[in-house]
Scaffold this motif. Structure first.
Motif: not given
Length: 197
Positions: A57-70
């Motif tokens: 699984l790869t996820v693509l998240e636009h919000d950098p803070l949410l990406a770092a959290r995930l």
């Protein structure tokens, strides 16, 4: 998203709804194949149960803070910060692309259509694009006050997915969710069940 909307999206109740209702409804009978991409996971309410059923699984998240959290929370998942309307992945990189209740966060139908075209591009032949989005209601509109909000019309969605290059498009809707599944041309997904149109 506004502050209340963010609180809702990271609540235990929302996580339970995603795991117990949204994902089962969206993915029932669908073979995701070996490489799955999730678009716009946000706080990860859909990512956690999806990771349990996806081989990779790869996820693509636009919000950098949410990406770092995930990235910090989900060690087995590849988290990429980026834009789903202009993905940095190569053509044919994934067997499945999924998204759950995130399409309405894009700033207009044109951006949604770019996402659909990008999903088709990064899927291998016969790959599946599946997911859900929310249906507008008074409560839903109140939660989204001040947010970017572009509801999906289930009546026009099949044609939009076909225009992006998908075949075997099926869409259904109830009072709360729109569900869709579509395939890229090819033989990989020809025997896979979808949903009734």
């Amino acid at each position: 998203m506004n502050r209340y909307h963010r609180r809702c999206c990271r609540s235990p109740g929302w996580s339970a709804f995603m795991a117990g209702t949204v994902l089962p409804r969206a993915l029932d009978g669908i073979d995701l194949g070996p490489r799955v991409l999730e678009l716009g996971p946000g706080y990860g309410a859909s990512t956690r149960p999806l990771a349990a059923r996806a081989r990779s699984l790869t996820v693509l998240e636009h919000d950098p803070l949410l990406a770092a959290r995930l990235r910090a929370e989900l060690g087995s998942v590849r988290v990429v910060h980026g834009d789903a309307t202009s993905m940095g992945f190569g053509a044919g990189s994934f067997s499945a692309v999924v998204c759950f209740t995130m399409l309405h966060h894009l700033p207009g139908a044109a951006a949604q259509d770019r996402l659909f075209a990008e999903a088709a591009r990064v899927l291998r032949p016969g790959g599946v694009f599946a997911g859900t989005d929310s249906r507008p209601s008074l409560r839903w509109r109140l939660i989204h006050l001040g947010d970017t909000c572009t509801p999906i019309d289930p009546g026009t969605l099949p044609g939009r997915l076909e225009a992006a290059g998908f075949t075997r498009v099926a869409v259904d809707a109830d009072e709360r969710l729109v569900r869709f599944v579509a395939y890229t041309p090819g033989t990989e997904g020809e025997a896979r069940p979808g949903v009734a149109a």
